[in-house]
Design an enzyme around this catalytic site. Structure first.
Site, PDB file in Angstrom:
ATOM      1  N   HIS A  21       0.791  -1.231   0.000  1.00 26.21           N
ATOM      2  CA  HIS A  21       0.000   0.000   0.000  1.00 26.21           C
ATOM      3  C   HIS A  21       0.827   1.287   0.000  1.00 26.21           C
ATOM      4  CE1 HIS A  21      -4.468   1.025   1.065  1.00 26.21           C
ATOM      5  NE2 HIS A  21      -4.068   1.591  -0.047  1.00 26.21           N
ATOM      6  N   ASP A  36      -9.706  -0.249   4.303  1.00 30.21           N
ATOM      7  CA  ASP A  36      -8.534  -0.861   4.927  1.00 30.21           C
ATOM      8  C   ASP A  36      -8.855  -1.279   6.361  1.00 30.21           C
ATOM      9  OD1 ASP A  36      -5.781  -1.413   5.583  1.00 30.21           O
ATOM     10  OD2 ASP A  36      -5.143   0.204   4.257  1.00 30.21           O
ATOM     11  N   HIS A  77      -6.413  -0.939   8.299  1.00 34.91           N
ATOM     12  CA  HIS A  77      -5.418  -0.025   8.885  1.00 34.91           C
ATOM     13  C   HIS A  77      -5.605   1.396   8.365  1.00 34.91           C
ATOM     14  CE1 HIS A  77      -3.697  -4.110   8.251  1.00 34.91           C
ATOM     15  NE2 HIS A  77      -3.368  -3.980   9.532  1.00 34.91           N
ATOM     16  N   ASP A  80      -2.997   3.482   7.877  1.00 33.92           N
ATOM     17  CA  ASP A  80      -1.818   3.799   7.048  1.00 33.92           C
ATOM     18  C   ASP A  80      -1.460   5.280   7.109  1.00 33.92           C
ATOM     19  OD1 ASP A  80      -1.829   1.120   6.444  1.00 33.92           O
ATOM     20  OD2 ASP A  80      -2.556   1.352   4.394  1.00 33.92           O
ATOM     21  N   HIS A 117       4.357   1.185   4.017  1.00 29.29           N
ATOM     22  CA  HIS A 117       2.949   0.910   3.661  1.00 29.29           C
ATOM     23  C   HIS A 117       2.004   1.293   4.802  1.00 29.29           C
ATOM     24  CE1 HIS A 117       2.015  -3.465   5.254  1.00 29.29           C
ATOM     25  NE2 HIS A 117       2.712  -2.781   6.121  1.00 29.29           N
ATOM     26  N   ASP A 166      -7.404  -1.617   0.025  1.00 30.76           N
ATOM     27  CA  ASP A 166      -6.475  -2.605   0.593  1.00 30.76           C
ATOM     28  C   ASP A 166      -7.296  -3.859   0.850  1.00 30.76           C
ATOM     29  OD1 ASP A 166      -4.951  -4.185   2.385  1.00 30.76           O
ATOM     30  OD2 ASP A 166      -3.999  -2.402   3.260  1.00 30.76           O
ATOM     31  N   ASP A 176      -6.942  -6.200   2.673  1.00 32.44           N
ATOM     32  CA  ASP A 176      -7.088  -6.601   4.081  1.00 32.44           C
ATOM     33  C   ASP A 176      -8.220  -5.860   4.785  1.00 32.44           C
ATOM     34  OD1 ASP A 176      -6.124  -4.195   5.360  1.00 32.44           O
ATOM     35  OD2 ASP A 176      -4.061  -4.924   5.307  1.00 32.44           O
ATOM     36  N   GLU A 218      -2.178  -5.006  -1.769  1.00 30.59           N
ATOM     37  CA  GLU A 218      -1.855  -5.980  -0.719  1.00 30.59           C
ATOM     38  C   GLU A 218      -2.344  -7.407  -0.976  1.00 30.59           C
ATOM     39  OE1 GLU A 218       0.208  -5.365   1.837  1.00 30.59           O
ATOM     40  OE2 GLU A 218       0.309  -3.162   1.895  1.00 30.59           O
TER      41      GLU A 218
HETATM   42  N1  ARG Z   1      -1.106  -1.324   4.168  1.00 32.39           N
HETATM   43  C1  ARG Z   1      -1.058  -2.071   5.267  1.00 32.39           C
HETATM   44  N2  ARG Z   1      -1.395  -3.327   5.207  1.00 32.39           N
HETATM   45  N3  ARG Z   1      -0.630  -1.480   6.382  1.00 32.39           N
HETATM   46  C2  ARG Z   1      -0.432  -2.121   7.641  1.00 32.39           C
HETATM   47  C3  ARG Z   1       0.152  -1.165   8.647  1.00 32.39           C
HETATM   48  C4  ARG Z   1       0.349  -1.803   9.986  1.00 32.39           C
HETATM   49  C5  ARG Z   1       0.925  -0.888  11.045  1.00 32.39           C
HETATM   50  N4  ARG Z   1      -0.001   0.132  11.406  1.00 32.39           N
HETATM   51  C6  ARG Z   1       2.244  -0.273  10.590  1.00 32.39           C
HETATM   52  O1  ARG Z   1       2.429   0.913  10.625  1.00 32.39           O
HETATM   53  O2  ARG Z   1       3.152  -0.965  10.188  1.00 32.39           O
HETATM   54 MN    MN Z   2      -3.308  -0.441   3.668  1.00 31.02          MN
HETATM   55 MN    MN Z   3      -4.215  -2.807   5.585  1.00 33.32          MN
END
Ligand code: ARG
Ligand code: MN
Ligand code: MN
Length: 312
Positions: A109, A132, A134, A136, A149, A236, A238, A281
């Site tokens: 991402h 997402d 998350h 990000d 990411h 994303d 996920d 992702e």
């Molecule tokens: N694009 C994603 N899957 N991001 C996951 C980030 C997880 C976590 N918050 C980090 O800063 O590493």
């Molecule tokens: Mn993401």
């Molecule tokens: Mn994510």
């Protein structure tokens, strides 16, 4: 044939940009996402929906890997991410300038740093809908993992502080044009950033509470009150529940169902305002063959729904 009248495109055409890049995080395999998605037949599927498709071809982004790329504070692969995302921004920009939609296939991402920056060059007013688990939105200060990411949104907003290695990225997003759906794994520092900047986020709690239709309606209303802004959708995979999309690097339980994910894409299509989409992702080296097939299949169907496939 097609009766689709996109508001911000010159014609029903799409530029497809595969970005086999994994440098924004530490797990191998996410760089193979785009090849799998293309092999699955996405380009023909889009043609069948009435789109005229320009495929950028499978580029070798490892050529952009710098000989030396030491950590900058905690941030990893800054130069590599910078080179790849700068190139991606130009690719997105080129398709949008021709009046086509830009579809970018990741890859991790961090790539969205490039995709939204490219969108903003052509549509400075664009809204960003980020699906997402998350947020990000970590900054070089708040990140624990050092994985970029987990940081692209802070760079787009211009709240990441100056990182010389990523100097090409200029702030191109404002909090009022950003909205999240699906969040359920947000770091403490990120929660603070979301609050302090008044960023609208519909976590899984709101999806449970209001239902996905109401959430999507509120999300679009927030970023585009007059329904007049071009929309960039960054999806994303996920954001979906791991039972639905298992092959991804940072799965988090309690995610969007199959239908909720598709509904989001269908509703965004109905606005007629979509100008760019990221599918990110998908990692074909995680979980077994069946899980990979399932994840790639759903990735393609999300894209098709955002681009006009309907159930009836
Ligand atoms: N694009 C994603 N899957 N991001 C996951 C980030 C997880 C976590 N918050 C980090 O800063 O590493
Ligand atoms: Mn993401
Ligand atoms: Mn994510």
């Amino acid at each position: 044939m097609s009766t689709y009248k996109p508001k911000f495109l010159k014609s029903q055409s799409v530029g497809v940009i595969p970005v086999p890049f994994s440098g924004g995080q530490k797990r191998d395999g996410v760089d193979h996402g785009p090849v799998k998605i293309i092999q699955f037949g996405l380009l023909d599927q889009l043609k069948e929906l009435g789109w005229s498709v320009t495929f950028d071809g499978h580029r070798d982004y490892t050529q952009l890997r710098p000989a030396s790329d030491p950590p900058v504070g905690k941030l990893l692969n800054t130069r590599y991410v910078s080179a790849v995302t700068e190139s991606v921004a130009s690719s997105v920009q080129a398709h949008l300038e021709k009046g086509s939609l830009a579809l970018t296939l990741g890859g991790d991402h961090s790539i969205a740093l490039g995709t939204f920056a490219g969108t903003a060059r052509v549509h400075p007013d664009a809204a960003l809908i980020w699906i997402d688990a998350h947020a990000d939105i970590n900054t070089p200060e708040t990140t624990d993992s050092g994985n970029i990411h987990g940081c692209p949104v802070s760079f787009l907003l211009g709240i990441a502080g100056h990182v010389k290695e990523l100097g090409w990225v200029k702030p191109c997003l404002t909090p009022d044009r950003l909205v999240y759906i699906g969040l359920r794994d947000v770091d403490a520092g990120e929660k603070k950033i979301l609050k302090e900047n008044g960023i609208k986020a519909f976590s899984m709690h709101e999806v449970d509470k209001y239902g996905i239709a109401k959430v999507v309606e509120m999300a679009i209303q927030h970023v585009s009150p007059n329904r007049s802004r071009p929309i960039h959708l960054s999806f994303d995979v996920d954001g979906l529940d791991p039972s639905v999309a298992p092959s991804t690097g940072t799965p988090v339980r309690g995610g969007l169902t199959f239908r909720e994910g598709h509904y989001i894409c269908e509703a965004i299509h109905e606005t007629g305002c979509l100008v760019a989409m990221d599918l990110m992702e998908v990692n074909p080296s995680l979980e077994d063959d069946e899980a990979v097939f399932q994840t790639v299949t759903i990735g393609c169907s999300l894209v098709r729904c955002a681009m006009g496939e309907t159930l009836l």
